[in-house]
Scaffold this active site. Structure first.
Site, PDB file in Angstrom:
ATOM      1  N   SER A   1      -2.935   6.174 -13.791  1.00  0.00           N
ATOM      2  CA  SER A   1      -4.007   6.033 -14.784  1.00  0.00           C
ATOM      3  C   SER A   1      -4.493   4.604 -14.999  1.00  0.00           C
ATOM      4  CB  SER A   1      -3.586   6.593 -16.161  1.00  0.00           C
ATOM      5  OG  SER A   1      -3.589   8.006 -16.115  1.00  0.00           O
TER       6      SER A   1
ATOM      7  N   GLY B   1      -6.043   2.661 -13.021  1.00  0.00           N
ATOM      8  CA  GLY B   1      -7.223   2.289 -12.223  1.00  0.00           C
ATOM      9  C   GLY B   1      -8.472   2.916 -12.819  1.00  0.00           C
ATOM     10  N   VAL B   2      -9.030   3.861 -12.087  1.00  0.00           N
ATOM     11  CA  VAL B   2     -10.265   4.545 -12.504  1.00  0.00           C
ATOM     12  C   VAL B   2     -10.135   5.127 -13.908  1.00  0.00           C
ATOM     13  CG1 VAL B   2     -11.658   6.626 -12.016  1.00  0.00           C
ATOM     14  CG2 VAL B   2     -10.976   5.098 -10.155  1.00  0.00           C
TER      15      VAL B   2
ATOM     16  N   ASP C   1       0.899  -1.158   0.000  1.00  0.00           N
ATOM     17  CA  ASP C   1       0.000   0.000   0.000  1.00  0.00           C
ATOM     18  C   ASP C   1       0.939   1.209   0.000  1.00  0.00           C
ATOM     19  OD1 ASP C   1      -2.679   1.153   2.207  1.00  0.00           O
ATOM     20  OD2 ASP C   1      -1.415   2.231   0.789  1.00  0.00           O
ATOM     21  N   ILE C   2       0.829   2.066  -1.003  1.00  0.00           N
ATOM     22  CA  ILE C   2       1.793   3.166  -1.168  1.00  0.00           C
ATOM     23  C   ILE C   2       1.823   4.079   0.060  1.00  0.00           C
ATOM     24  CG2 ILE C   2       0.296   4.897  -2.295  1.00  0.00           C
ATOM     25  CD1 ILE C   2       2.658   5.238  -4.340  1.00  0.00           C
TER      26      ILE C   2
ATOM     27  N   GLY D   1      -9.587   5.611  -5.117  1.00  0.00           N
ATOM     28  CA  GLY D   1      -8.328   4.926  -5.420  1.00  0.00           C
ATOM     29  C   GLY D   1      -7.153   5.375  -4.568  1.00  0.00           C
ATOM     30  N   VAL D   2      -5.994   5.479  -5.205  1.00  0.00           N
ATOM     31  CA  VAL D   2      -4.796   5.812  -4.437  1.00  0.00           C
ATOM     32  C   VAL D   2      -4.881   7.256  -3.903  1.00  0.00           C
ATOM     33  CG1 VAL D   2      -3.369   6.666  -6.373  1.00  0.00           C
ATOM     34  CG2 VAL D   2      -2.290   5.490  -4.467  1.00  0.00           C
ATOM     35  N   ASP D   3      -5.572   8.115  -4.621  1.00  0.00           N
ATOM     36  CA  ASP D   3      -5.763   9.521  -4.204  1.00  0.00           C
ATOM     37  C   ASP D   3      -6.484   9.562  -2.851  1.00  0.00           C
ATOM     38  OD1 ASP D   3      -7.339  12.387  -5.927  1.00  0.00           O
ATOM     39  OD2 ASP D   3      -5.862  12.249  -4.296  1.00  0.00           O
TER      40      ASP D   3
HETATM   41  N1  APR Z   1      -1.350   1.819  -2.955  1.00  0.00           N
HETATM   42  C1  APR Z   1      -0.800   1.565  -4.156  1.00  0.00           C
HETATM   43  N2  APR Z   1      -1.503   1.524  -5.293  1.00  0.00           N
HETATM   44  C2  APR Z   1      -2.820   1.727  -5.197  1.00  0.00           C
HETATM   45  C3  APR Z   1      -3.480   2.001  -3.970  1.00  0.00           C
HETATM   46  C4  APR Z   1      -2.675   2.042  -2.821  1.00  0.00           C
HETATM   47  N3  APR Z   1      -3.183   2.306  -1.604  1.00  0.00           N
HETATM   48  N4  APR Z   1      -4.804   2.162  -4.231  1.00  0.00           N
HETATM   49  C5  APR Z   1      -4.959   1.990  -5.553  1.00  0.00           C
HETATM   50  N5  APR Z   1      -3.787   1.715  -6.133  1.00  0.00           N
HETATM   51  C6  APR Z   1      -3.462   1.455  -7.534  1.00  0.00           C
HETATM   52  C7  APR Z   1      -4.569   0.927  -8.392  1.00  0.00           C
HETATM   53  O1  APR Z   1      -4.684  -0.477  -8.232  1.00  0.00           O
HETATM   54  C8  APR Z   1      -4.045   1.298  -9.781  1.00  0.00           C
HETATM   55  O2  APR Z   1      -3.131   0.306 -10.214  1.00  0.00           O
HETATM   56  O3  APR Z   1      -3.119   2.683  -8.124  1.00  0.00           O
HETATM   57  C9  APR Z   1      -3.272   2.595  -9.532  1.00  0.00           C
HETATM   58  C10 APR Z   1      -3.988   3.848 -10.024  1.00  0.00           C
HETATM   59  O4  APR Z   1      -5.375   3.699  -9.810  1.00  0.00           O
HETATM   60  P1  APR Z   1      -6.291   4.940  -9.346  1.00  0.00           P
HETATM   61  O5  APR Z   1      -6.031   5.265  -7.956  1.00  0.00           O
HETATM   62  O6  APR Z   1      -7.689   4.606  -9.736  1.00  0.00           O
HETATM   63  O7  APR Z   1      -5.775   6.182 -10.211  1.00  0.00           O
HETATM   64  P2  APR Z   1      -6.040   6.547 -11.740  1.00  0.00           P
HETATM   65  O8  APR Z   1      -6.376   5.361 -12.548  1.00  0.00           O
HETATM   66  O9  APR Z   1      -4.874   7.395 -12.123  1.00  0.00           O
HETATM   67  O10 APR Z   1      -7.350   7.433 -11.658  1.00  0.00           O
HETATM   68  C11 APR Z   1      -7.262   8.689 -11.025  1.00  0.00           C
HETATM   69  O11 APR Z   1      -9.086   8.169  -9.612  1.00  0.00           O
HETATM   70  O12 APR Z   1      -8.827   8.136  -7.359  1.00  0.00           O
HETATM   71  C12 APR Z   1      -9.291   8.879  -8.391  1.00  0.00           C
HETATM   72  O13 APR Z   1      -9.058  11.157  -7.663  1.00  0.00           O
HETATM   73  C13 APR Z   1      -8.502  10.152  -8.501  1.00  0.00           C
HETATM   74  O14 APR Z   1      -9.936  11.062 -10.162  1.00  0.00           O
HETATM   75  C14 APR Z   1      -8.684  10.459  -9.945  1.00  0.00           C
HETATM   76  C15 APR Z   1      -8.663   9.082 -10.598  1.00  0.00           C
END
Ligand code: APR
Length: 356
Positions: free
Chosen positions: A116, A118-119, A9-10, A31-33
């Site tokens: 990018s 994930g979502v 977990d980052i 997500g990670v944000d």
């Molecule tokens: N630690 C590490 N990696 C993570 C964690 C975590 N705690 N949570 C999620 N991830 C991974 C996901 O599995 C994915 O591989 O981070 C990667 C990016 O996924 P997202 O968080 O969905 O980010 P992204 O695809 O860039 O979409 C960004 O999603 O969270 C919202 O506010 C954010 O609108 C923005 C969009």
């Protein structure tokens, strides 16, 4: 190891900076944000509010607050729209800008999520390719420990073709090695008819080397290996004597010079820390860990025989009892010399990476 893919977990990473896959508002999300904002606490949001948002591809710095890292570098990846709207270039510039900020801040270590992937829907394998390419490029001329943090093992999707070939090879060799009790019978068949196309006789190629008779190992190779062996045997007895008397470090330096590769290029390709390389270069008797010796064999694009020779000088041998060795063997035989791509496959198979 300058570049490592880790499962974590980052928000738990104890590094100088973690990178957030944010959105243009910088006001948090899922997500990670979301995870980063939750772990950092409300002060992060307060500081983000003052930044006035962030354009896609740009990156902005804040403190880490309650996180175990000094800084958070927020970047906004592209939303995947099929790949024809400049997504790849935008994603690449996210990594470049985040790394530039980390360098400006004097960070020794930084952790990325797969931006990018994930979502925002970027295909995982392509997102990984962009991340690895930009990180490798940065490490060609900078010293930093860079982690790519996978929240789940399936977040990392290596090159499908290579992964499929390697998995099939492991299956074939590994199962054969551990199922076929008549291996000696097969060996005599190999000796009689020669190895079947494409797969060397593991019994002969990877018998535990006995130092005194290593050079005389009577083995049956595929045509390609016979060629290489002849080339090696084309050398004079004095050359052969010098070659076998070489230490690991001496052979490494010789191969580096033969290939016209700089120390910097070799360490970057091998994913080996420059300080470790300095120790190896300055100490003729230095013996590295096996994962380092394997990484150099790949980085120097050695043949299977040369790789075996280099390993023996470090006190190791390739073993079919070790899946990672079988992966490396396949890549050496088939000319796959990218340590990062191999490490992606090793990560997927939950095996130790190459480098250090
Ligand atoms: N630690 C590490 N990696 C993570 C964690 C975590 N705690 N949570 C999620 N991830 C991974 C996901 O599995 C994915 O591989 O981070 C990667 C990016 O996924 P997202 O968080 O969905 O980010 P992204 O695809 O860039 O979409 C960004 O999603 O969270 C919202 O506010 C954010 O609108 C923005 C969009």
């Amino acid at each position: 190891m300058p570049f490592e893919i880790v499962r974590n977990d980052i928000t738990r990473m104890r590094v100088d900076a973690i990178v957030n896959a944010a959105n243009n508002s910088l006001l948090g999300g899922g997500g990670v944000d979301g995870a980063i904002h939750r772990a950092a606490g409300p002060q992060l949001l307060e500081e983000c509010r003052a930044l006035g948002g962030c354009k896609t591809g740009e990156a902005k710095l804040t403190r880490g607050y309650r996180l175990p890292c000094k800084y958070v570098i927020h970047t906004v990846g592209p939303i995947w729209r099929g790949g024809s709207e400049g997504e790849e270039a935008l994603l690449a510039v996210c990594y470049r800008n985040a790394l530039a900020i980390a360098r400006q801040q004097g960070c020794d270590s930084v952790a990325f999520p797969l931006i990018s992937a994930g979502v925002y829907g970027y295909p995982k394998d392509q997102a990984l390719r962009v991340a690895a390419t930009e990180i490798e490029r940065f490490l060609q001329e900078a010293d930093m420990m860079i982690y790519l943090v996978a929240y789940t093992r399936d977040a990392i999707v290596p090159d499908a073709r290579l992964f499929g070939e390697v998995a099939a090879y492991i299956d074939d060799v590994y199962v054969r090695e551990h199922r076929d009790f008549g291996r000696e019978a097969r060996r005599s068949q190999y000796l009689r008819d020669g190895a079947p196309r494409g797969v060397p006789d593991p019994g002969s190629l990877f018998r535990r080397p006995h130092r005194e008779d290593n050079a005389r190992n009577e083995t049956v190779f595929s045509e390609a290996n016979v060629e290489r062996l002849t080339a090696l045997q084309g050398e004079t007895p004095e050359d052969a004597q010098t070659r076998t008397a070489e230490t690991f470090s001496e052979m490494l330096i010789r191969k580096l010079e033969e290939k016209g590769m700089s120390d910097m290029a070799c360490t970057a390709r091998a994913n080996v820390d420059r300080r470790l390389f300095g120790k190896i270069r300055n100490n003729a008797g230095y013996r590295p860990a096996k994962q380092t010796a394997l990484a150099f064999a790949i980085a120097l694009e050695l043949s299977l025989e040369e790789a075996r020779e280099l390993l023996v000088k470090a006190g190791f041998s390739l073993s079919h009892g070790d899946k990672r060795d079988i992966v490396v063997e396949y890549c050496l035989i088939n000319g796959h010399y990218n340590v990062t791509s191999i490490n992606e496959i090793l990560f997927k198979l939950d095996l130790q990476p190459l480098g250090y």
